[in-house]
Design an enzyme around this catalytic site. Structure first.
Site, PDB file in Angstrom:
ATOM      1  N   ALA A   1      26.259  44.062 -68.831  1.00 47.71           N
ATOM      2  CA  ALA A   1      26.012  42.631 -68.999  1.00 47.71           C
ATOM      3  C   ALA A   1      27.021  42.130 -70.025  1.00 47.71           C
ATOM      4  O   ALA A   1      27.490  42.910 -70.863  1.00 47.71           O
ATOM      5  CB  ALA A   1      24.592  42.421 -69.502  1.00 47.71           C
TER       6      ALA A   1
ATOM      7  N   GLU B   1      22.793  50.958 -73.884  1.00 44.74           N
ATOM      8  CA  GLU B   1      22.185  49.824 -74.595  1.00 44.74           C
ATOM      9  C   GLU B   1      21.675  50.148 -75.999  1.00 44.74           C
ATOM     10  O   GLU B   1      21.766  49.323 -76.900  1.00 44.74           O
ATOM     11  CB  GLU B   1      21.050  49.208 -73.764  1.00 44.74           C
ATOM     12  CG  GLU B   1      21.533  48.320 -72.603  1.00 44.74           C
ATOM     13  CD  GLU B   1      21.622  49.037 -71.272  1.00 44.74           C
ATOM     14  OE1 GLU B   1      21.797  50.272 -71.276  1.00 44.74           O
ATOM     15  OE2 GLU B   1      21.526  48.363 -70.229  1.00 44.74           O
TER      16      GLU B   1
ATOM     17  N   GLY C   1      24.178  47.077 -67.568  1.00 41.15           N
ATOM     18  CA  GLY C   1      23.895  46.245 -66.393  1.00 41.15           C
ATOM     19  C   GLY C   1      24.684  46.675 -65.159  1.00 41.15           C
ATOM     20  O   GLY C   1      24.252  46.429 -64.026  1.00 41.15           O
TER      21      GLY C   1
ATOM     22  N   GLU D   1      22.797  49.535 -63.809  1.00 44.94           N
ATOM     23  CA  GLU D   1      21.527  48.964 -63.330  1.00 44.94           C
ATOM     24  C   GLU D   1      21.725  48.252 -61.986  1.00 44.94           C
ATOM     25  O   GLU D   1      20.877  48.335 -61.099  1.00 44.94           O
ATOM     26  CB  GLU D   1      20.950  48.023 -64.400  1.00 44.94           C
ATOM     27  CG  GLU D   1      20.335  48.824 -65.559  1.00 44.94           C
ATOM     28  CD  GLU D   1      20.571  48.236 -66.943  1.00 44.94           C
ATOM     29  OE1 GLU D   1      20.893  47.032 -67.043  1.00 44.94           O
ATOM     30  OE2 GLU D   1      20.443  48.982 -67.940  1.00 44.94           O
TER      31      GLU D   1
END
Ligand code: COA
Length: 260
Positions: A66, A135, A112, A115
């Site tokens: 992300a 993360e 992300g 993911e």
């Protein structure tokens, strides 16, 4: 549709979505997540798009996570909303898409990025790929379903280690632990994705849609997957594809599925 952060190409029934922010290693900012949602939604209702291949542009990254610059200053409330919105718009959306989605992981798939790859129906990787959920090294936990889908794919112990160490694993290790199905060279990655997509396309896409629903049901809280399977199995008996598939078998010919 015109997109700024992704490319969408369609050929021979296969749609390729390429996340296209190579200077930022294809990090997922808000606009990219929205564009990906729009593209997946449009392709899912496009009968010319039978299988979707998702990849990243450039030779370095699938998606490096992300976009950290967008959320670094967020509050508790904003953080929660970011996770919930992404889940709804993209990660759960892709997992539950009726059109098969193959992630072709061509480099870094971190946070992300991994993911998103895990939300796809299955994954293949090039031999330079590096995957991880880093993360906790940023002071946050994996979001977008990362803490749920990683243990489903690699087992709880391996997932715990990956999450807690924030480390990366290479493509070979990812294959060994079930995170990716095949590993190949960078040059062969998309050809392999297209080969797999072509194999999928020979089958009934209506049945595949039902099968995706039934397999996913196993991972949904409060849903009995066996019951979903019974419903989806029964539904197939009302489709033209079922008539064609069974008739073709009995007539000793290849089925030509109408996709209805
Ligand atoms: N969010 C925002 N920008 C990112 C990003 C992310 N997740 N990942 C990479 N970028 C940007 C970098 O800031 C850099 O931008 P700049 O050139 O404007 O400074 C550019 O992409 C290239 O990245 P860089 O770090 O210089 O490449 P590298 O080869 O040295 O390192 C990584 C590659 C993947 C190891 C490193 O970029 C990284 O650790 N990224 C973050 C991974 C992460 O924690 N993801 C989880 C987020 S939830």
């Amino acid at each position: 549709m015109n997109y700024e952060n992704i490319l969408v190409q369609q050929e021979n029934g296969i749609a390729t979505i390429t996340i296209n922010r190579p200077k930022k290693l294809n990090a997922l900012n808000r606009d990219t997540i929205q564009e990906l949602h729009d593209a997946f939604e449009a392709l899912d209702t496009d009968s010319d798009a039978k299988v979707i291949v998702l990849t990243g542009s450039g030779e370095k990254a699938f998606v490096a996570g992300a976009d950290i610059s967008e959320f670094a200053h967020f509050s508790v409330d904003e953080g929660g909303k970011l996770a919930a919105k992404g889940q709804e718009l993209l990660f759960d959306f892709v997992q539950n898409l009726g059109t098969p989605v193959i992630a072709a992981v061509n480099g870094f798939a971190l946070g992300g990025g991994l993911e998103l790859a895990m939300a796809a129906h299955f994954r293949i990787a090039s031999d330079n790929a590096k995957m991880g959920l880093p993360e906790v090294s940023l002071g946050v936990i994996p979001g977008y379903g990362g803490t749920q889908r990683l243990p489903q794919l690699v087992g709880k112990g391996k997932a715990m280690e990956m999450v807690m160490t924030a480390g990366m694993i290479g493509a070979e290790e990812a294959q060994q632990c079930g995170l990716v199905n095949h590993v190949t060279t960078q040059d062969e990655l998309l050809p392999l994705a297209y080969k797999l997509a072509s194999k999928i396309m020979r089958n009934s896409l209506v049945a595949i849609r039902g099968a995706i629903k039934a397999v996913n049901a196993n991972y949904e809280a409060g849903v009995n997957g066996y019951e979903t399977e019974i419903t989806e199995f029964g539904n197939c008996f009302g489709t033209e594809d079922f008539k064609e598939g069974t008739t073709a078998f009995l007539e000793k010919r290849k089925a030509d599925f109408p996709g209805k």
